[in-house]
Design an enzyme around this catalytic site. Sequence first.
Site, PDB file in Angstrom:
ATOM      1  N   ASN A  20       0.415  41.943 -18.071  1.00  0.00           N
ATOM      2  CA  ASN A  20       0.662  41.334 -16.662  1.00  0.00           C
ATOM      3  C   ASN A  20       1.986  41.038 -16.265  1.00  0.00           C
ATOM      4  O   ASN A  20       2.167  39.950 -15.375  1.00  0.00           O
ATOM      5  CB  ASN A  20      -0.432  40.244 -16.517  1.00  0.00           C
ATOM      6  CG  ASN A  20      -0.235  39.047 -17.344  1.00  0.00           C
ATOM      7  OD1 ASN A  20       0.793  38.745 -18.089  1.00  0.00           O
ATOM      8  ND2 ASN A  20      -1.126  38.120 -17.367  1.00  0.00           N
ATOM      9  N   GLU A  74       9.174  24.208 -21.634  1.00  0.00           N
ATOM     10  CA  GLU A  74       9.562  25.711 -21.980  1.00  0.00           C
ATOM     11  C   GLU A  74      10.932  26.014 -21.640  1.00  0.00           C
ATOM     12  O   GLU A  74      11.582  26.736 -22.341  1.00  0.00           O
ATOM     13  CB  GLU A  74       8.593  26.408 -21.245  1.00  0.00           C
ATOM     14  CG  GLU A  74       7.146  26.296 -21.422  1.00  0.00           C
ATOM     15  CD  GLU A  74       5.862  26.847 -20.576  1.00  0.00           C
ATOM     16  OE1 GLU A  74       6.672  27.751 -19.559  1.00  0.00           O
ATOM     17  OE2 GLU A  74       5.027  27.281 -20.882  1.00  0.00           O
ATOM     18  N   TYR A  93       3.301  29.494 -26.632  1.00  0.00           N
ATOM     19  CA  TYR A  93       1.982  29.426 -26.506  1.00  0.00           C
ATOM     20  C   TYR A  93       0.961  28.583 -27.125  1.00  0.00           C
ATOM     21  O   TYR A  93      -0.313  29.046 -27.315  1.00  0.00           O
ATOM     22  CB  TYR A  93       1.232  30.919 -26.468  1.00  0.00           C
ATOM     23  CG  TYR A  93       1.810  31.977 -25.505  1.00  0.00           C
ATOM     24  CD1 TYR A  93       1.468  31.893 -24.093  1.00  0.00           C
ATOM     25  CD2 TYR A  93       2.327  33.203 -25.653  1.00  0.00           C
ATOM     26  CE1 TYR A  93       1.814  32.692 -23.160  1.00  0.00           C
ATOM     27  CE2 TYR A  93       2.982  34.123 -24.875  1.00  0.00           C
ATOM     28  CZ  TYR A  93       2.415  33.729 -23.373  1.00  0.00           C
ATOM     29  OH  TYR A  93       2.854  34.616 -22.327  1.00  0.00           O
TER      30      TYR A  93
HETATM   31  P1  DAT Z   1      -0.811  32.667 -17.257  1.00  0.00           P
HETATM   32  O1  DAT Z   1      -0.003  33.826 -17.996  1.00  0.00           O
HETATM   33  O2  DAT Z   1      -1.359  33.268 -15.787  1.00  0.00           O
HETATM   34  O3  DAT Z   1      -0.425  31.284 -17.267  1.00  0.00           O
HETATM   35  P2  DAT Z   1      -2.540  31.828 -19.362  1.00  0.00           P
HETATM   36  O4  DAT Z   1      -1.736  30.973 -19.760  1.00  0.00           O
HETATM   37  O5  DAT Z   1      -4.203  31.397 -19.325  1.00  0.00           O
HETATM   38  O6  DAT Z   1      -2.231  32.576 -18.110  1.00  0.00           O
HETATM   39  O7  DAT Z   1      -2.777  32.982 -20.615  1.00  0.00           O
HETATM   40  C1  DAT Z   1      -1.375  33.206 -21.210  1.00  0.00           C
HETATM   41  C2  DAT Z   1      -1.453  34.912 -21.220  1.00  0.00           C
HETATM   42  O8  DAT Z   1      -2.393  35.255 -22.230  1.00  0.00           O
HETATM   43  C3  DAT Z   1      -1.873  35.734 -19.972  1.00  0.00           C
HETATM   44  O9  DAT Z   1      -1.097  36.057 -19.153  1.00  0.00           O
HETATM   45  C4  DAT Z   1      -2.496  36.901 -20.525  1.00  0.00           C
HETATM   46  C5  DAT Z   1      -3.109  36.392 -21.833  1.00  0.00           C
HETATM   47  N1  DAT Z   1      -4.638  36.070 -21.694  1.00  0.00           N
HETATM   48  C6  DAT Z   1      -4.977  35.046 -21.057  1.00  0.00           C
HETATM   49  N2  DAT Z   1      -6.324  34.899 -21.035  1.00  0.00           N
HETATM   50  C7  DAT Z   1      -6.692  36.135 -21.981  1.00  0.00           C
HETATM   51  C8  DAT Z   1      -7.995  36.552 -22.347  1.00  0.00           C
HETATM   52  N3  DAT Z   1      -9.253  35.932 -22.023  1.00  0.00           N
HETATM   53  N4  DAT Z   1      -8.001  37.545 -23.188  1.00  0.00           N
HETATM   54  C9  DAT Z   1      -6.732  38.252 -23.451  1.00  0.00           C
HETATM   55  N5  DAT Z   1      -5.555  37.862 -22.933  1.00  0.00           N
HETATM   56  C10 DAT Z   1      -5.668  36.822 -22.042  1.00  0.00           C
END
Ligand code: DAT
Length: 150
Positions: free
Chosen positions: A114, A128, A51
């Site tokens: 999610n 990844e 991440y």
């Molecule tokens: P995705 O999982 O759709 O690729 P991402 O990479 O933007 O989404 O974010 C990784 C994960 O972090 C996501 O599945 C849930 C969490 N997340 C993203 N935005 C967030 C926020 N604003 N507040 C809390 N958790 C968040």
Amino acid sequence: MQTERTLVLVKPDGVQRGLVGEVIGRLERRGLHLAGLKLMRISKDLAQRHYAEHEGKTFFDGLVSFITSSPVVAMVWEGPGVVGMVRTTMGVTNPVDAAPGTIRGDLALSLGMNVIHGSDSPRRAEEEVALFFEPGELVFWDSTSAAWLA
Ligand code: DAT
Ligand code: MG
């Protein structure tokens, strides 16, 4: 279209809710090919690297602590355009906004919990997959016959 590979995780909430089979079934029925699979506990170091793009954001620490909190199922899926196809099958990040028929739209309500991760670009997918799997843990499909290569 070129055959691609992507990393999919059934996150801790998905494993604990018994949704591993549901997620795998949806991707299999879509016609994608499973190229690697393991149940594992993600270390803090691996979570931070996985991440890294979110480092510094307010939710980063919570995200790392959630993804390391209990086992995940890590998978590699293969097929033409698989990276984008997994993303549309997952639905958008916030399940509240995810379309019905998508994994998040049908199975989740919480932004953090999610159910599923999928790589967001072919470049990131390659990185990844390499973070989670050794080359010897992956198999190759014959894309013309939809059978395992010998
Ligand atoms: P995705 O999982 O759709 O690729 P991402 O990479 O933007 O989404 O974010 C990784 C994960 O972090 C996501 O599945 C849930 C969490 N997340 C993203 N935005 C967030 C926020 N604003 N507040 C809390 N958790 C968040
Ligand atoms: Mg992402």
